[in-house]
Scaffold this active site. Structure first.
Site: not given
Ligand SMILES: C[S@@+](CC[C@H](N)C(=O)[O-])C[C@H]1O[C@@H](n2cnc3c(N)ncnc32)[C@H](O)[C@@H]1O
Length: 194
Positions: A52, A54, A72, A89, A106, A146
């Site tokens: 969280g 961002w 997420d 998802d 992200d 990203k």
């Molecule tokens: C790098 S982290 C994000 C960090 C966040 N921006 C922060 O500041 O805390 C990437 C996120 O993408 C989510 N993610 C990856 N594939 C996903 C999908 N298909 N659907 C939803 N979320 C997904 C992961 O669960 C993870 O929490």
């Protein structure tokens, strides 16, 4: 401690001091400072939002009149009045909310260690984020996403250039030097099909 470890440690400590739930917060903070992404009162969609960081930066920038929708697969690690969390998802579920001033992503895969696979999945996630932005941004809106540098990046950049008035690839200082992570910054959505 190696310089990169020291840097990570530095950002971890800074995040803790500032009350951010992730170091990633500093990346969007830097991008906002450089490119002016947020304004008070905006509606923001945060894709891949967990834990969280961002969302925390966006909420601070948009103030009490604004709102953040965070999406997420995993839950967030904080709550706020003007924050709505949707556990879904993005590759499987339909996102039917729209009217956003900012869409930011992200999204990143769980790193498998097999670079080609991880980069492929990351590009799929970025393509999906751009698709969601195209469907849910207001005209004039901003998109931050990203990317892992490599195959597929130039296609995403060319597609974005057709849809936005300003497009730039950037690597924030808070991002690890050796990582292939880049951020696509797009401003002024043209919304030609509306
Ligand atoms: C790098 S982290 C994000 C960090 C966040 N921006 C922060 O500041 O805390 C990437 C996120 O993408 C989510 N993610 C990856 N594939 C996903 C999908 N298909 N659907 C939803 N979320 C997904 C992961 O669960 C993870 O929490």
């Amino acid at each position: 401690m190696r310089p990169e470890e020291a840097k990570r440690d530095h950002y971890r400590k800074m995040a803790k001091r500032a009350g951010y739930v992730s170091r990633a917060a500093f990346k969007i903070k830097e991008i906002d400072k450089k490119y002016g992404i947020f304004k008070a009162g905006q509606r923001v969609l945060d894709l891949g939002a967990s834990p969280g960081g961002w969302s925390q930066i966006a909420l601070k920038a948009i103030g009490p009149e604004g709102e953040v929708y965070a999406i997420d697969r995993r839950p967030l690690k904080f709550e706020a009045n003007n924050l709505k969390f949707l556990q879904m998802d993005v590759l499987k579920d339909k996102i039917s909310i729209s009217g956003f001033d900012v869409v930011m992503s992200d999204l990143a895969p769980n790193v498998s260690g097999v670079w080609e696979h991880d980069q492929y999945v990351q590009i799929q996630l970025a393509q999906r984020a751009l698709e969601i932005a195209e469907a849910s941004l207001k005209r004039g809106g901003n998109f931050v996403c990203k990317l892992f540098d490599g195959e597929g990046v130039s296609e995403i950049v060319s597609r974005a250039k057709k849809e936005f008035g300003f497009v730039k690839l950037t690597k924030p200082k808070a991002s690890r030097k050796q990582s292939s992570e880049l951020y696509l910054v797009c401003k002024n959505y043209l919304r030609r099909n509306a």
